[in-house]
Each structure stands twice: as structure tokens, then as C-alpha cells.
Design a protein around this motif. Structure first.
Motif, PDB file in Angstrom:
ATOM      1  N   LEU A 390       0.987  -1.246  -0.040  1.00  0.00           N
ATOM      2  CA  LEU A 390       0.074  -0.099   0.048  1.00  0.00           C
ATOM      3  C   LEU A 390       0.868   1.269  -0.213  1.00  0.00           C
ATOM      4  O   LEU A 390       0.722   2.053  -1.002  1.00  0.00           O
ATOM      5  CB  LEU A 390      -0.929   0.123   1.262  1.00  0.00           C
ATOM      6  N   HIS A 391       1.768   1.638   1.066  1.00  0.00           N
ATOM      7  CA  HIS A 391       2.240   2.673   1.043  1.00  0.00           C
ATOM      8  C   HIS A 391       3.912   2.507   1.490  1.00  0.00           C
ATOM      9  O   HIS A 391       4.291   1.521   2.216  1.00  0.00           O
ATOM     10  CB  HIS A 391       1.667   3.829   2.095  1.00  0.00           C
ATOM     11  N   THR A 392       4.682   3.645   1.027  1.00  0.00           N
ATOM     12  CA  THR A 392       6.238   3.456   1.296  1.00  0.00           C
ATOM     13  C   THR A 392       6.625   4.557   2.012  1.00  0.00           C
ATOM     14  O   THR A 392       6.418   5.667   1.762  1.00  0.00           O
ATOM     15  CB  THR A 392       6.764   3.059  -0.066  1.00  0.00           C
ATOM     16  N   ALA A 393       7.285   4.316   3.183  1.00  0.00           N
ATOM     17  CA  ALA A 393       8.107   5.028   3.809  1.00  0.00           C
ATOM     18  C   ALA A 393       9.718   4.920   3.785  1.00  0.00           C
ATOM     19  O   ALA A 393      10.046   4.015   3.127  1.00  0.00           O
ATOM     20  CB  ALA A 393       7.923   4.926   5.294  1.00  0.00           C
ATOM     21  N   PHE A 394      10.477   5.995   4.051  1.00  0.00           N
ATOM     22  CA  PHE A 394      11.699   6.037   3.725  1.00  0.00           C
ATOM     23  C   PHE A 394      12.510   6.230   5.065  1.00  0.00           C
ATOM     24  O   PHE A 394      12.221   7.016   5.784  1.00  0.00           O
ATOM     25  CB  PHE A 394      12.055   6.960   2.698  1.00  0.00           C
ATOM     26  N   ASP A 395      13.946   6.011   4.844  1.00  0.00           N
ATOM     27  CA  ASP A 395      14.795   6.141   6.170  1.00  0.00           C
ATOM     28  C   ASP A 395      15.909   7.082   5.756  1.00  0.00           C
ATOM     29  O   ASP A 395      16.724   7.267   6.721  1.00  0.00           O
ATOM     30  CB  ASP A 395      15.426   4.774   6.752  1.00  0.00           C
ATOM     31  N   GLY A 396      16.098   7.604   4.601  1.00  0.00           N
ATOM     32  CA  GLY A 396      16.836   8.413   4.380  1.00  0.00           C
ATOM     33  C   GLY A 396      18.520   7.729   4.064  1.00  0.00           C
ATOM     34  O   GLY A 396      19.421   8.507   3.914  1.00  0.00           O
ATOM     35  N   ARG A 397      18.347   6.381   4.338  1.00  0.00           N
ATOM     36  CA  ARG A 397      19.648   5.785   3.987  1.00  0.00           C
ATOM     37  C   ARG A 397      19.616   4.827   2.792  1.00  0.00           C
ATOM     38  O   ARG A 397      20.122   3.821   2.523  1.00  0.00           O
ATOM     39  CB  ARG A 397      19.851   4.752   5.109  1.00  0.00           C
ATOM     40  N   GLY A 398      18.510   5.233   1.925  1.00  0.00           N
ATOM     41  CA  GLY A 398      18.485   4.557   0.534  1.00  0.00           C
ATOM     42  C   GLY A 398      17.238   3.546   0.623  1.00  0.00           C
ATOM     43  O   GLY A 398      17.296   2.412  -0.144  1.00  0.00           O
ATOM     44  N   ASN A 399      16.469   2.998   1.695  1.00  0.00           N
ATOM     45  CA  ASN A 399      15.701   1.834   2.024  1.00  0.00           C
ATOM     46  C   ASN A 399      14.332   2.516   1.744  1.00  0.00           C
ATOM     47  O   ASN A 399      14.069   3.475   2.400  1.00  0.00           O
ATOM     48  CB  ASN A 399      16.204   1.144   3.079  1.00  0.00           C
ATOM     49  N   GLY A 400      13.405   1.505   1.266  1.00  0.00           N
ATOM     50  CA  GLY A 400      11.985   2.069   1.299  1.00  0.00           C
ATOM     51  C   GLY A 400      11.243   0.818   2.226  1.00  0.00           C
ATOM     52  O   GLY A 400      11.981  -0.370   2.714  1.00  0.00           O
ATOM     53  N   TYR A 401      10.102   1.389   2.946  1.00  0.00           N
ATOM     54  CA  TYR A 401       9.589   0.387   3.816  1.00  0.00           C
ATOM     55  C   TYR A 401       8.113   0.367   3.425  1.00  0.00           C
ATOM     56  O   TYR A 401       7.448   1.587   3.583  1.00  0.00           O
ATOM     57  CB  TYR A 401       9.673   0.751   5.193  1.00  0.00           C
ATOM     58  N   THR A 402       7.680  -0.536   2.972  1.00  0.00           N
ATOM     59  CA  THR A 402       6.137  -0.683   2.432  1.00  0.00           C
ATOM     60  C   THR A 402       5.361  -1.651   3.357  1.00  0.00           C
ATOM     61  O   THR A 402       5.719  -2.763   3.758  1.00  0.00           O
ATOM     62  CB  THR A 402       6.329  -1.312   0.831  1.00  0.00           C
ATOM     63  N   SER A 403       4.274  -0.968   3.421  1.00  0.00           N
ATOM     64  CA  SER A 403       3.208  -1.617   4.000  1.00  0.00           C
ATOM     65  C   SER A 403       2.409  -2.540   3.153  1.00  0.00           C
ATOM     66  O   SER A 403       2.082  -2.458   2.151  1.00  0.00           O
ATOM     67  CB  SER A 403       1.955  -0.619   4.524  1.00  0.00           C
ATOM     68  N   ILE A 404       2.295  -3.787   3.823  1.00  0.00           N
ATOM     69  CA  ILE A 404       1.848  -5.039   3.106  1.00  0.00           C
ATOM     70  C   ILE A 404       0.465  -5.278   3.583  1.00  0.00           C
ATOM     71  O   ILE A 404       0.686  -6.062   4.799  1.00  0.00           O
ATOM     72  CB  ILE A 404       2.919  -5.975   3.003  1.00  0.00           C
ATOM     73  N   PHE A 405      -0.452  -5.054   3.252  1.00  0.00           N
ATOM     74  CA  PHE A 405      -1.793  -5.300   3.809  1.00  0.00           C
ATOM     75  C   PHE A 405      -2.238  -6.631   4.077  1.00  0.00           C
ATOM     76  O   PHE A 405      -2.425  -7.111   5.205  1.00  0.00           O
ATOM     77  CB  PHE A 405      -2.819  -4.344   2.983  1.00  0.00           C
ATOM     78  N   ILE A 406      -2.174  -7.548   3.071  1.00  0.00           N
ATOM     79  CA  ILE A 406      -2.539  -8.996   3.015  1.00  0.00           C
ATOM     80  C   ILE A 406      -1.764  -9.677   3.877  1.00  0.00           C
ATOM     81  O   ILE A 406      -2.243 -10.452   4.596  1.00  0.00           O
ATOM     82  CB  ILE A 406      -2.810  -9.391   1.641  1.00  0.00           C
ATOM     83  N   ASP A 407      -0.316  -9.675   3.489  1.00  0.00           N
ATOM     84  CA  ASP A 407       0.654 -10.261   4.291  1.00  0.00           C
ATOM     85  C   ASP A 407       0.486  -9.935   5.686  1.00  0.00           C
ATOM     86  O   ASP A 407       1.223 -10.617   6.696  1.00  0.00           O
ATOM     87  CB  ASP A 407       1.964 -10.265   3.728  1.00  0.00           C
ATOM     88  N   SER A 408       0.045  -8.633   5.925  1.00  0.00           N
ATOM     89  CA  SER A 408       0.370  -8.150   7.453  1.00  0.00           C
ATOM     90  C   SER A 408       1.816  -8.025   7.878  1.00  0.00           C
ATOM     91  O   SER A 408       2.303  -8.419   8.828  1.00  0.00           O
ATOM     92  CB  SER A 408      -0.436  -8.855   8.579  1.00  0.00           C
ATOM     93  N   VAL A 409       2.796  -7.389   6.819  1.00  0.00           N
ATOM     94  CA  VAL A 409       4.083  -7.127   7.206  1.00  0.00           C
ATOM     95  C   VAL A 409       4.314  -5.938   6.681  1.00  0.00           C
ATOM     96  O   VAL A 409       3.920  -5.137   5.990  1.00  0.00           O
ATOM     97  CB  VAL A 409       4.937  -8.365   6.460  1.00  0.00           C
TER      98      VAL A 409
END
Ligand code: CUK
Ligand code: CUA
Length: 646
Positions: A390-409
Motif C-alpha cells: 500500500l504505502h512506502t516510507a523511507f529512512d534516508g539511507r536508501g531504503n524503502g519500507y512498504t506496508s503490506i496489507f494482506i501479508d500483514s508485514v
């Protein structure tokens, strides 16, 4: 996979099964096993396939107790001791409550609720004279997205913008007073969903209408969805005027902007133009719409516009093919979120019904608009991050963090590796997945949507809480989970129950937010009230008097100073419309008074050095006590007076 169901059906079945499996006593383990048993390996097998060949360190399912254990935590300090302050302000949307909330991060303490589209009994918002002019009789709203004004790519501490999906409105809250100061209607729109302000300066705020309707929506073309259209609206973030709209054929979901003021982005699902679920999910491909702001403003300036219905707002018609106004970047089906990386280089768009995120290289968009490359050539990576991103956040260190609705991760992935993998290199961009509980919608990270993303705290706003909290009845709280991003492995450190139903949140360094401690009377509410008082030659800060405005109309001006109102009784006639102005002349931090008129459904708040007013009818004869409902002094209970109605 001999499953004959469509991917779409697999997803729906999986989701239904997971929801059906949920009970107040279910653990995540049986929750998932029931789900996988029910879907017969269909969607779940696909989810595995999404991670194939990787070195994914998906953590084993945990029970709540294990996940929450914090002994030996080597990461950031996450307990905020009594008397200590949080490092961040969290601005949370309030979903169906129609409000905005402020949480402290990392404590996750709820610090404030700011009524925006709702009425609020505690403060009188929505019922006092000024806020009634904002709400214009409406009392509900659905806030999803909260974004602060920017200057030079970082929050400038001035405004918070928030959408109302239910009534197609945009509101602005001032950060100095932390009160709503403007609400506007967005013309020709329904389902106003994604909003995003420009980041190079406090400029335009873009608002997407998610629902397509006939244009104008006056009864024509109701049976012909091919004629329905949606609007991408630009609002001036300073004046809160609607500047222009772009009409497109597809519905528009989430919104984002670049860091330079060149583009705005909108995810478009339902490029099919369908009106039923079946139709909306027919195609395997949808789009990220890219709006070229210079070209749109040139078209507006040149008068290449139309108006729709009663609205005077200039509308640029960009339906149909790609053009200098709008380019449509094909992405896998039904994208939802779009987020721009803190370095300003990439727009990351999540395929809700595809296990991928699409990474669009913003620097290539000039060539797309110039016709030198195809829109799809701007996609430089498409990592498989899990089922239902669904949505992606970032850490400023080159990584994305994506919310995964169905997998709940939450899936942590590396942008650079994703680009290299897409180019054919054998490298796995997926770094780690961490369980969240359960069904995460938005996520965000500290300062993630600014160029100062600092990669400290990640929040996962989970839609279901199930076994994570005491059962409080069929309506459960949501579960906003706090994750430490600084440890070797992502670490869940806190569950925070929240009331219906935060969608998005932004986490802002506290040095960027400097609200007032007492009112400075420089806001629109005070201008409004002072203009009314000027009609009677009244100085609100010193006047206590009753002014008869007509045979059935009275104004009562009073000041208050703990522990007393300086008007302790006033007389009106039965049937009078009474407008009470109360000015709190205490110049002391945290010394709010209120005004509550017994038996008249009148209650409002007056902060130090502020004024508020409320209009009601004195509908019966007798003596009615008014009192201060906010604890303000040892003699607070004595802070009252009488209205004599003759
Ligand atoms: S939306 Cu709710 S989870 Cu309205 Cu931003 Cu994505
Ligand atoms: Cu003033 Cu209580």
C-alpha cells in the motif's frame, strides 16, 4: 498452482478468510493457518512466490507477548519517562471521526485532538459562532491524509492540511494555535482522497477526487460511465483558493509531489472506467499519472480552459491521450500509494493488487514529456515486496519500507538494489520483513516525507487489532505500532490503540513545531470576533456589558479571570437570541476557561488571552447558572454566574 480463480478473486478470498478467522482469542499463528487453509494455497502460494529466490528474513509468526518483549533492546530509547518530552510530534488523521490528532513519538501518547470536520463537545468547535462559519452546517467528515506545509523540502511549521473524503473538502489547521482556520469545498469532486502540498515552498496543495462522476454532475450522463471524469485540483496553500483543476478519465487515489515544484503525481486505479468491482479490476495495468505543472499553468494562463457547472474554477481538459499536461506511466494493477523518496529522485507507487512496487525515476520524466522516451521507460525498478502493498516510507539511507496489507508485514527493501535487479543484476533488494498486527494500511517514518528523513521511527497503522488489546466490544480499536528502524533487525517496540480510524500520519521533529502557549489573537477567529465587537464599539479584552441589538437579539460581552467571570449576572427576555462573548484575560499558560449555560446545550472553551462566542436562544423564563467547566483554580467550582430570563 491449479487454482482456477483469478488473482483478484484469490486476494478477495484470502482477505475474507483472514477476517473470518479473526476472533478476540485468535493468535497470529492460527489466524494465518486458517487463512491459508481456507484459500487452499492460492493467494498464499503467490505471496511466497513474491519472495522467491530471496534471502528474506521473514520473522516467524509471534504471539503478542513475544513481539512486545523489550528486555535487552539495544535500539533507541522508546519509553518516555514522566516529565520527559517526546522527540517528535506525530500528526495523525482521525478517519471517520473527522478530526486530526497529535501524538508524541516515541511515547505514542495522544496529546491532542483537533476537531476539523466534526463537532466537539469539549471545546464547542462546530457549535460556536466562528467554527459554524467553517462547517456550514455539516457535522461529519472522513479525514485520511495529513500533510504539513513545506519550505525547501522540510516542514516550515505553519500549517497542516487535511482532506475530507466524505464531503470533498480540504481543511487547514494553523500550527501556532493548533486550530482549524479554513475549510473549503472542492468543486466537481467526490471522494477527495489523496492530498499533497508542494515541497519547495508553501505553494499549491493538490487534491485528488477518487470517485468519477458525470461532469457537471447534474443528472446528465448517469447511465454512461464512459463520460464520467475525475479532477486533480490545485489549491493555493496560502490563500486556500482553488486555482485550477485538471480533468482526467481515470479515478485518482493517492497524491504526491516532487521536491522541485515541477510535478504532482496521482495513482490511478480503475483505468477501466468501471462502476462495479468486477469492472474496476479487469485490467492488469493501471497508471501513475504525472501532472506537468508548468504546462498546466501555461494552459490556464492562455485560457485553454473550461468551467463545469456552477463552479468558476478554470478546468483544463486532459482526458484521453498523453499530452504535455499529463503523462500516464503504466504500472501493475490497482496502484494505491505513491511516495517520493527523500532525495527527491524516485516516486514509488504500490500495486495494491500486484505484489510489486514500481519505482519511477523522476529525472526521466522530462524526457517522457518531451516524447523522447515512453512513459513506461521511466520505471526503473519493480521489486516484489509482498501481497497487497500500500504505502512506502523511507529512512534516508536508501531504503524503502512498504506496508503490506494482506501479508500483514512491513517490507524493508533497498532502492538501489531494486534498480540493479530490474536491470538484470542478480541481487535481492528485499532486506527484511517484520510482522505487524494486523492488516497494515499506511506506514510512515520520522521525517520520511522531507529531505531530512532520519530513519529512526517507523509506524505501521494497522486496521485490525483483534487479540492485541482487551476486548471492548465489536468495534475494536485500531493498532498503531511503533518500530525501531535503527536496530540490525526492525524491532516492534510498542502497540498503541487508536480510535476510529487513522489512515495516515506524519512524524515531525519537535524543533520544527512551535505552537503558542497563550493566544496571540492573530488568527481568523479573532479577526471575526473583533469585527463583531467593533460594531458595538467594544474592546473584547476589557468590556463587560449587555448590548441589545434588536427586539429579540442580545449580545453579552464578558471577560473572565480565574476564578471568576467579570459578569456574574445578566438579564434577557424569554425568546431572545443571546450571543455570549467570553474573553479569557488570564495571561497564564495552561489556564483555559469554559462557558457552560445550564439546560441550554451551550458549552465552549476559551484559552488564555483568547475570545470565543456562542449563540443560543433563551427559550424559557427563570434563573439559569452558567459555570466554567474547565478546572482553572481552587475556586473553579465557584466560577459561575446567573442568566435571568424574564
Ligand atoms: S488510504 Cu487508508 S490505507 Cu485513504 Cu491513504 Cu491507504
Ligand atoms: Cu475557569 Cu474553571
Amino acid at each position: 498452482m491449479s487454482d482456477t480463480r483469478s488473482r483478484k478473486q484469490q486476494i478477495i478470498d484470502s482477505l475474507d478468510a483472514q477476517i473470518a478467522a479473526a476472533s478476540p482469542h485468535s493468535t497470529r499463528r492460527n489466524f494465518l493457518s486458517v487463512a491459508s487453509a481456507l484459500v487452499g494455497g492460492g493467494a498464499v502460494a503467490w505471496s511466497m512466490a513474491g519472495c522467491e529466490g530471496g534471502t528474506t528474513t521473514t520473522t516467524a509468526p509471534k504471539t503478542g507477548a513475544t513481539a512486545a518483549k523489550s528486555a535487552g533492546h539495544e535500539g533507541l530509547e522508546y519509553e518516555v519517562a514522566p516529565g520527559k518530552l517526546d522527540d517528535y510530534y506525530g500528526f495523525w488523521s482521525g478517519g471517520q471521526s473527522g478530526e486530526l490528532r497529535i501524538l508524541g513519538v516515541p511515547s505514542m501518547r495522544e496529546l491532542k485532538r483537533i476537531p476539523v470536520f466534526n463537532t466537539d463537545a469539549a471545546t464547542g468547535y462546530g457549535r460556536d459562532d466562528w467554527s459554524k462559519t467553517l462547517l456550514k452546517g455539516k457535522v461529519s467528515g472522513d479525514t485520511h491524509h495529513v500533510h504539513l506545509s513545506y519550505t525547501d523540502g522540510v516542514y516550515d511549521g505553519r500549517y497542516v492540511y487535511v482532506n475530507d473524503k466524505a464531503q470533498a473538502r480540504l481543511a487547514r489547521v494553523r500550527i501556532d494555535t493548533m486550530e482549524t482556520d479554513t475549510i473549503i469545498d472542492l468543486p466537481n469532486s467526490q471522494g477527495t482522497h489523496g492530498i499533497f502540498p508542494q515541497r519547495h515552498k508553501t505553494g499549491l496543495v493538490f487534491c485528488n477526487s477518487e470517485f468519477r462522476t458525470p461532469q457537471p454532475n447534474d443528472g446528465r450522463d448517469m447511465d454512461d460511465p464512459t463520460k464520467y471524469a475525475a479532477l486533480h485540483t490545485a489549491v493555493d496553500g496560502e490563500t486556500m483558493e482553488v486555482k485550477w483543476q485538471v480533468m482526467v478519465e481515470g479515478n485518482l487515489d493517492l497524491c504526491a509531489t516532487d521536491y522541485e515544484g515541477k510535478y504532482s503525481f496521482a495513482c490511478c486505479y480503475n483505468s477501466e472506467g468501471g462502476v462495479t468491482l468486477e469492472q474496476m479490476m479487469a485490467n492488469d495495468q493501471d497508471y501513475l499519472y504525472v501532472f506537468n505543472l508548468a504546462n498546466i499553468e501555461a494552459a490556464v494562463a492562455a485560457g485553454k480552459t473550461m468551467t463545469i457547472g456552477d463552479s468558476k474554477v478554470p478546468v483544463v481538459d486532459a482526458r484521453g491521450d498523453n499530452s504535455p499536461l499529463v503523462q500516464r506511466v503504466p504500472v501493475p494493477k490497482s496502484p494505491h500509494g505513491v511516495n517520493v523518496s527523500p532525495d527527491g529522485k524516485y516516486a514509488v507507487c504500490s500495486g495494491k493488487l500486484s505484489p510489486t512496487v514500481s519505482v519511477v525515476d523522476i529525472s526521466k520524466l522530462a524526457d517522457v514529456f518531451a516524447g523522447k522516451i515512453k512513459p513506461r521507460d521511466a520505471v526503473v525498478a519493480e521489486p516484489e515486496v509482498g501481497l497487497g502493498p500500500l504505502h512506502t516510507a523511507f529512512d534516508g539511507r536508501g531504503n524503502g519500507y512498504t506496508s503490506i496489507f494482506i501479508d500483514s508485514v512491513m517490507t524493508k527493501w533497498n532502492i538501489d538494489k531494486a534498480i540493479r535487479a530490474y536491470a538484470g543484476e542478480k541481487v535481492d533488494p528485499i532486506i527484511e520483513k517484520i510482522d505487524v498486527h494486523y492488516q497494515v494500511g499506511h506506514c510512515n517514518a520520522s521525517m520520511s516525507e522531507t529531505k531530512d528523513a532520519d530513519g529512526k521511527w517507523l509506524v505501521a497503522l494497522c486496521k485490525f487489532s483483534k487479540d492485541r488489546f482487551l476486548n471492548v466490544g465489536p468495534l475494536h480499536p485500531e493498532n498503531d505500532q511503533l518500530i525501531d528502524m535503527t536496530t540490525e533487525h526492525l524491532k516492534l517496540v510498542k502497540d498503541e490503540s487508536t480510535y476510529s480510524e487513522p489512515h495516515d500520519a506524519v512524524i515531525v521533529r519537535r524543533d520544527l513545531i512551535n505552537p503558542l502557549k497563550v493566544m496571540d489573537r492573530k488568527d481568523k477567529r479573532h479577526a471575526f470576533l473583533e469585527a463583531l465587537a467593533a460594531e458595538d464599539g467594544v474592546d473584547l479584552k476589557s468590556t463587560n456589558k449587555v448590548v441589545r441589538k434588536g427586539p429579540h437579539k442580545v449580545r453579552v460581552y464578558m471577560t473572565s479571570q480565574a476564578p471568576a467571570y467579570n459578569t456574574t449576572n445578566f438579564e434577557v427576555k424569554q425568546g431572545d437570541e443571546v450571543q455570549v462573548f467570553v474573553t479569557n484575560i488570564d495571561n497564564v499558560e495552561d489556564l483555559s476557561h469554559g462557558f457552560c449555560m445550564s439546560l441550554h446545550d451551550v458549552n465552549f472553551l476559551i484559552n488564555s488571552q483568547g475570545t470565543n462566542s456562542f449563540t443560543f436562544t433563551a427559550d424559557r423564563k427563570g434563573v439559569f447558572w452558567y459555570y466554567c467547566p474547565w478546572f482553572c483554580h481552587a475556586l473553579h467550582l465557584e466560577m459561575r454566574g446567573r442568566m435571568l430570563v424574564s
